[in-house]
Design a protein around this motif. Sequence first.
Motif, PDB file in Angstrom:
ATOM      1  N   THR A  47       0.807  -1.215   0.000  1.00 23.98           N
ATOM      2  CA  THR A  47       0.000   0.000   0.000  1.00 23.98           C
ATOM      3  C   THR A  47       0.840   1.265   0.000  1.00 23.98           C
ATOM      4  O   THR A  47       0.295   2.353   0.087  1.00 23.98           O
ATOM      5  N   VAL A  51      -2.474   2.929  -6.790  1.00 22.00           N
ATOM      6  CA  VAL A  51      -3.300   3.741  -7.670  1.00 22.00           C
ATOM      7  C   VAL A  51      -4.747   3.548  -7.244  1.00 22.00           C
ATOM      8  O   VAL A  51      -5.188   2.421  -7.013  1.00 22.00           O
ATOM      9  N   ASN A  52      -5.447   4.648  -7.162  1.00 20.76           N
ATOM     10  CA  ASN A  52      -6.849   4.607  -6.761  1.00 20.76           C
ATOM     11  C   ASN A  52      -7.624   3.706  -7.715  1.00 20.76           C
ATOM     12  O   ASN A  52      -7.671   3.946  -8.924  1.00 20.76           O
ATOM     13  N   SER A  53      -8.232   2.660  -7.192  1.00 23.32           N
ATOM     14  CA  SER A  53      -8.956   1.697  -8.023  1.00 23.32           C
ATOM     15  C   SER A  53     -10.240   2.278  -8.613  1.00 23.32           C
ATOM     16  O   SER A  53     -10.823   1.689  -9.510  1.00 23.32           O
ATOM     17  N   GLU A  54     -10.662   3.422  -8.135  1.00 23.16           N
ATOM     18  CA  GLU A  54     -11.893   4.036  -8.643  1.00 23.16           C
ATOM     19  C   GLU A  54     -11.641   4.987  -9.810  1.00 23.16           C
ATOM     20  O   GLU A  54     -12.586   5.530 -10.379  1.00 23.16           O
ATOM     21  N   LEU A  55     -10.355   5.209 -10.188  1.00 25.10           N
ATOM     22  CA  LEU A  55     -10.067   6.103 -11.305  1.00 25.10           C
ATOM     23  C   LEU A  55     -10.526   5.475 -12.615  1.00 25.10           C
ATOM     24  O   LEU A  55     -10.390   4.267 -12.821  1.00 25.10           O
TER      25      LEU A  55
END
Length: 115
Positions: A47, A51-55
């Motif tokens: 962590t 990278v933000n998984s929601e991008l």
Amino acid sequence: MFKVTPNPPDTDPATPSETIDSNTSHAPSDRIPSAADIRATPRKLCTMFIVNSELDTESLLAHACESLASANVMTLDLADRTEGTSRNTLLGIAQVIMLGELAVNRALDRIDPPE
């Protein structure tokens, strides 16, 4: 700093040595992991850099394109201050970066075609 290394290296008598004829099985920690072992091991995400998984895909590609463009500029800048084979190597790296940037730009064009 010079590190003394025996030639050949000393072997630990407690460790079983393997020969070409050796068909004996060793403890699981002594054998080389197989592809099945690697697939069976659950992957633990680090962590620290995530990278933000929601991008959305377009944002990810845009950031990738900007990163590649920056890497290309840095590589070309360094190549300008270098001579000889190192300069040729840097120019080759810059070309590979540019090709990656072109591929990302093409992917962006497919997501949002220019009008």
